[in-house]
Design an enzyme around this catalytic site. Structure first.
Site, PDB file in Angstrom:
ATOM      1  N   GLU A  24      33.035  28.602  38.133  1.00 40.66           N
ATOM      2  CA  GLU A  24      32.256  27.388  37.896  1.00 40.66           C
ATOM      3  C   GLU A  24      33.042  26.332  37.133  1.00 40.66           C
ATOM      4  O   GLU A  24      32.472  25.448  36.488  1.00 40.66           O
ATOM      5  CB  GLU A  24      30.979  27.750  37.140  1.00 40.66           C
ATOM      6  CG  GLU A  24      30.088  28.706  37.915  1.00 40.66           C
ATOM      7  CD  GLU A  24      29.063  29.378  37.029  1.00 40.66           C
ATOM      8  OE1 GLU A  24      28.146  28.675  36.577  1.00 40.66           O
ATOM      9  OE2 GLU A  24      29.186  30.589  36.790  1.00 40.66           O
ATOM     10  N   SER A  48      25.247  29.602  38.705  1.00 37.62           N
ATOM     11  CA  SER A  48      25.424  28.548  39.697  1.00 37.62           C
ATOM     12  C   SER A  48      25.229  29.037  41.121  1.00 37.62           C
ATOM     13  O   SER A  48      25.710  28.408  42.055  1.00 37.62           O
ATOM     14  CB  SER A  48      26.822  27.913  39.551  1.00 37.62           C
ATOM     15  OG  SER A  48      26.923  27.253  38.316  1.00 37.62           O
ATOM     16  N   TYR A  56      24.124  21.358  43.471  1.00 36.41           N
ATOM     17  CA  TYR A  56      25.043  20.394  42.880  1.00 36.41           C
ATOM     18  C   TYR A  56      25.305  19.146  43.723  1.00 36.41           C
ATOM     19  O   TYR A  56      25.895  18.193  43.221  1.00 36.41           O
ATOM     20  CB  TYR A  56      26.380  21.084  42.562  1.00 36.41           C
ATOM     21  CG  TYR A  56      26.243  22.071  41.433  1.00 36.41           C
ATOM     22  CD1 TYR A  56      25.987  21.641  40.138  1.00 36.41           C
ATOM     23  CD2 TYR A  56      26.323  23.429  41.669  1.00 36.41           C
ATOM     24  CE1 TYR A  56      25.841  22.538  39.094  1.00 36.41           C
ATOM     25  CE2 TYR A  56      26.181  24.344  40.632  1.00 36.41           C
ATOM     26  CZ  TYR A  56      25.937  23.893  39.350  1.00 36.41           C
ATOM     27  OH  TYR A  56      25.779  24.795  38.327  1.00 36.41           O
ATOM     28  N   ARG A 111      17.957  27.543  29.351  1.00 38.39           N
ATOM     29  CA  ARG A 111      17.132  27.178  30.500  1.00 38.39           C
ATOM     30  C   ARG A 111      16.661  28.472  31.130  1.00 38.39           C
ATOM     31  O   ARG A 111      17.469  29.327  31.503  1.00 38.39           O
ATOM     32  CB  ARG A 111      17.945  26.367  31.502  1.00 38.39           C
ATOM     33  CG  ARG A 111      17.092  25.636  32.544  1.00 38.39           C
ATOM     34  CD  ARG A 111      17.917  25.147  33.706  1.00 38.39           C
ATOM     35  NE  ARG A 111      18.380  26.269  34.515  1.00 38.39           N
ATOM     36  CZ  ARG A 111      19.641  26.422  34.937  1.00 38.39           C
ATOM     37  NH1 ARG A 111      20.564  25.547  34.596  1.00 38.39           N
ATOM     38  NH2 ARG A 111      19.974  27.464  35.677  1.00 38.39           N
ATOM     39  N   ASP A 130      14.859  30.410  34.095  1.00 39.31           N
ATOM     40  CA  ASP A 130      14.536  30.269  35.512  1.00 39.31           C
ATOM     41  C   ASP A 130      13.455  31.278  35.898  1.00 39.31           C
ATOM     42  O   ASP A 130      13.547  32.471  35.551  1.00 39.31           O
ATOM     43  CB  ASP A 130      15.785  30.482  36.361  1.00 39.31           C
ATOM     44  CG  ASP A 130      16.850  29.427  36.094  1.00 39.31           C
ATOM     45  OD1 ASP A 130      16.481  28.319  35.646  1.00 39.31           O
ATOM     46  OD2 ASP A 130      18.039  29.711  36.321  1.00 39.31           O
ATOM     47  N   GLU A 138      16.151  34.793  34.992  1.00 36.68           N
ATOM     48  CA  GLU A 138      17.284  34.843  34.068  1.00 36.68           C
ATOM     49  C   GLU A 138      17.174  33.727  33.056  1.00 36.68           C
ATOM     50  O   GLU A 138      16.389  32.782  33.213  1.00 36.68           O
ATOM     51  CB  GLU A 138      18.608  34.732  34.827  1.00 36.68           C
ATOM     52  CG  GLU A 138      18.773  33.431  35.597  1.00 36.68           C
ATOM     53  CD  GLU A 138      20.071  33.392  36.379  1.00 36.68           C
ATOM     54  OE1 GLU A 138      21.049  32.829  35.853  1.00 36.68           O
ATOM     55  OE2 GLU A 138      20.097  33.910  37.519  1.00 36.68           O
ATOM     56  N   ASN A 188      19.718  30.995  31.116  1.00 36.96           N
ATOM     57  CA  ASN A 188      21.043  30.370  31.094  1.00 36.96           C
ATOM     58  C   ASN A 188      21.239  29.746  29.724  1.00 36.96           C
ATOM     59  O   ASN A 188      20.518  28.825  29.345  1.00 36.96           O
ATOM     60  CB  ASN A 188      21.126  29.302  32.196  1.00 36.96           C
ATOM     61  CG  ASN A 188      22.518  28.751  32.385  1.00 36.96           C
ATOM     62  OD1 ASN A 188      23.233  28.539  31.420  1.00 36.96           O
ATOM     63  ND2 ASN A 188      22.880  28.517  33.639  1.00 36.96           N
ATOM     64  N   GLY A 223      23.688  23.477  32.780  1.00 39.81           N
ATOM     65  CA  GLY A 223      24.515  22.387  33.272  1.00 39.81           C
ATOM     66  C   GLY A 223      24.044  21.042  32.775  1.00 39.81           C
ATOM     67  O   GLY A 223      22.861  20.825  32.512  1.00 39.81           O
TER      68      GLY A 223
END
Length: 782
Positions: free
Chosen positions: A483, A621, A690, A729, A731, A743, A745, A749
């Site tokens: 990433e 990602s 992205y 974050r 999810d 999960e 994070n 990002g």
């Protein structure tokens, strides 16, 4: 003549090197590490370098070796091989002083201050002395730190009992401040130490003077020993606070900024009893000033000159030295390292800062001293209101089995007072200590090793937390994970958002050994001045798994996001699921695989239901992820996942609304509005994530208000379950009314298409404000 100094960076060695350079000698020297002292020596023409290297010695006529240097030093071995004469530092000092009338100040404590006071008086009286001190004096030329080159016959020097180096001096006048058990690694017993001082005293000629502090039990024992072995014909002149002394001080005032005392004298001086004032505090400094006064009176210096000189005494470095103040917290640096010195320093600081909490950060000096003085160290440090103990500064010693700074911390903890932290790595002291500090605290960084480096770091950290100046922010980006490109986008966007009036941003790519093209590499991060805070924008391996967090903690640099363990837990999706279930959260059924053998494939088919999603267990990602709708596609999906990680997570694919909920905050984390993820392709893969326009991010998610509230509660629960801080974050997939946690994070990002900035914007936070909030949380956590 040419002299080479082994250990030239030491205070005593560097002073002698400067003196010889002033005389026109060719000087070279080495030390273990680079330092400002080496830089200063190079500016006056000294070939000073680090580290020790026998090939760089040149062709000296003499080699001078510090007592801290081991015999197996390569330069010492080379000098022996070449049969170059070797001198100890004290031998060279004795040789340089051979034509002077020497005033030598010895003793276990107070040598530097007493020497500086004596020099200050004699300088004011016009004696123009040459002076060598074991600590820097903050005075202009002709002072050069701890050296003053005079043009008279007089020299004032600090004479140390370690290794009996003071026996290489032939003083006209000797003063002994006190004698206590110390340096027993060399002397062995206190009796042998007393005998060493007695031998030093015998070096005073019959026309000279021996002066000593009669308040010291060790001095009184030495005087008895001196009489027993036929010492100096004239009895020593005793000074101190006790009534039995020839010259006695009576303290008359102890305000926070000075100490005032009256001098009572006996038959050998005039009848005047002057009152003197010194701008330093504590009974020990009254003793030091009285010793310097005694010397001055013996040399015929008028009382008026003594009074004025002492009143304007500037002190010496690292003796109750104020480093600075930030957030109503005062930071002090002090050299005290022996129990008696610690007690004296704390007493003086109580006088200087009445009714303020005293926090002591102590670094023990020498394994042998810690062993020999353990009980005294515990007792003296118990006078603090809060204590931090860090590991022993070994100096010249090797570790001694069973001896540790932890013994001091344990001793204090057993007393229950003061509250005590044991922080073995001194660079971590600021981050560990600051959460315990209170407004109006006085923090004294104390010890004879390299603990003084922590005082400015602590002050900078306090200034950073209070935003008292422009802060240096290291933005970590790039890295060595798949990433990398996404990380570079996040990092560059953060740098653009930082207010240049408040922050100086430095791009750091930890994947680079040395920096290039506007980036710092690891070498610069390790060797340049430490940044005030690190903003981590590293995604994936070595960015989110705790690796870079551990490095930053070792370096003592505060950073954004979660700590080592929460980062590692969140990165490991399978372990994170176990934690989520322990706190009552729902997660999809999953298995962890390390191979694609038939047995593993069969286990998946027995335990899980199609469809499933296969993804690297540690990664992000969506790279390496693949949905499986038929079992014959499972091997290919596993091979793809194994290309990114040694373990693959096979998870039941939950059909529903995909949402992501950012969490911010340190003390009381809170959730931002949930983001609904609606990719045009129907699948949120790397391309959809992205590429701008490929996914519709809807904030808040199109769900009932009670579900939105449940999602926010679930996100905070997951965040706290892993121990996250600052930001994350979470999810999830919502099926009917049940959120399934996928999960967490820990480094979300921050690209233009990233979810955290979108959610923050919906909550009224611009991207710049979001970056500012994340940085503030990092500094608050310090």
């Amino acid at each position: 003549m040419a002299f080479h100094f082994v250990g030239i960076g030491g205070a005593g060695m560097s002073a002698l090197a400067r003196w010889l350079r002033h005389k026109g000698a060719r000087i070279s020297g080495s030390d273990l590490v680079e330092s400002p002292i080496l830089d200063a020596l190079r500016k006056i023409g000294v070939d000073a370098y680090a580290a020790h290297d026998a090939n760089r010695m040149g062709q000296p006529d003499w080699v001078v070796v510090s007592d801290a240097i081991h015999p197996d030093n390569p330069e010492v071995i080379e000098a022996l091989r070449r049969e170059i004469p070797i001198w100890r530092r004290s031998q060279l000092m004795g040789w340089l002083l051979r034509d002077y009338k020497v005033i030598a100040i010895a003793g276990t404590h107070g040598k530097s201050t007493t020497t500086a006071m004596t020099a200050t008086i004699l300088e004011a009286a016009g004696y123009d002395p040459t002076v060598l001190i074991g600590a820097d004096v903050p005075l202009p030329a002709p002072w050069q730190g701890n050296l003053r080159l005079g043009n008279s016959e007089w020299a004032v020097v600090e004479a140390c009992e370690a290794y009996e180096s003071f026996l290489d001096i032939r003083p006209y006048l000797a003063l002994i401040t006190n004698i206590e058990p110390d340096h027993l690694d060399y002397h062995g017993t206190f009796e042998r130490l007393l005998k060493s001082f007695a031998n030093f005293s015998k070096h005073v000629p019959r026309e000279g003077y021996l002066v000593a502090c009669g308040d010291s039990h060790g001095v009184r024992e030495m005087v008895k020993m001196l009489h027993g072995i036929g010492g100096h014909e004239r009895p020593p002149i005793l000074y101190g606070l006790g009534s039995h002394n020839d010259l006695r001080a009576e303290i008359t005032a102890r305000p926070p900024t000075y100490t005032e005392f009256r001098v009572h004298n006996s038959h050998w001086l005039s009848d005047a009893e002057p009152t003197l004032r010194i701008p330093v505090l504590g009974e020990h400094n009254v003793q030091n000033a009285l010793g310097a006064t005694c010397i001055a009176l013996l040399l015929g210096v008028p009382v008026a000159v003594i009074r004025d000189a002492l009143a304007h005494f500037r002190g010496v470095k690292r003796r109750q030295e104020i480093v600075g103040e930030a957030m109503s917290i005062t930071v002090v640096d002090d050299y005290a390292h022996h129990p008696t010195e610690i007690r004296a320093a704390l007493s003086a600081l109580r006088q200087r800062f009445p009714n303020r909490r005293l926090v002591v950060v102590y670094q023990p000096h020498l394994y042998s001293r810690t062993r020999d003085q353990l009980h005294g160290l515990i007792e003296s440090l118990a006078a603090a209101d809060f204590a931090v103990i860090t590991d022993i500064y070994p100096a010249r010693e090797q570790p001694i089995p069973g001896v540790s700074a932890a013994l001091i911390a344990d001793g204090l903890l057993e007393r229950d007072c003061p509250p005590t932290l044991y922080v073995p790595i001194k660079e971590q002291i600021p981050s560990r200590l600051i959460p315990h500090l209170q407004p109006n605290d006085v923090v004294v960084v104390m010890g004879a090793g390299d603990i003084e480096k922590i005082a400015p770091l602590l002050l900078r950290r306090l200034e950073a937390r209070g935003q008292a100046r422009r802060l240096t922010v290291a933005v970590l980006m790039g890295g060595d994970s798949p990433e990398r490109d996404v990380s570079l986008l996040s990092g560059l966007r953060v740098m653009q958002a930082l207010n240049p009036d408040k922050y100086h941003a430095v791009a750091v790519d930890p994947a680079l050994l040395t920096g290039k093209e506007g980036y710092w590499g690891l070498q610069e991060l390790l060797t340049q001045e430490r940044p005030d805070v690190a903003f981590i924008a590293l995604h994936g391996r070595h960015g989110e798994d705790g690796a870079v967090q551990g490095l930053l903690e070792l370096l003592g640099i505060p950073y954004t996001g979660s700590g080592v363990l929460p980062s590692a837990l969140a990165m490991n999706k399978y372990i994170a699921k176990m934690v989520f279930r322990e706190v009552g959260l729902t997660t999809p059924n999953a298995l962890l695989l390390s191979d694609a053998e038939d047995e593993s494939l069969e286990r998946v088919q027995r335990r899980l239901r199609l469809p499933v999603i296969v993804k690297p267990n540690q990664g992000g990602s969506t790279l390496g992820a693949m949905r499986v709708f038929a079992w014959d596609a499972l091997p290919r999906a596993l091979r793809k996942a194994f290309a990114y990680d040694a373990h693959a997570l096979v998870e039941e694919l939950i059909e529903g609304v995909e949402v992501s909920v950012p969490v911010l905050g340190v003390r009381e984390p809170y959730a931002l509005p949930p983001v609904e993820i609606a990719p045009k392709s129907g699948y949120y893969d790397f391309h959809a994530k992205y590429v701008p326009g490929e996914t519709e991010e809807i904030v808040p998610a199109r769900l009932p208000s009670e579900i939105l509230e449940l999602l926010q509660q679930t996100a905070v629960t997951a965040h706290l379950a892993l121990g996250c801080r600052g930001m994350s974050r979470v999810d999830m997939i919502v099926r009917e009314t049940t959120p399934y946690v996928l999960e967490v994070n820990t480094i979300p990002g921050l690209t233009p298409t990233s979810l955290l900035p979108r959610s923050a914007e919906a909550a009224g936070l611009s991207f710049g404000e979001l970056v500012e909030r994340i940085l503030s949380d990092a500094l608050e956590e310090v």
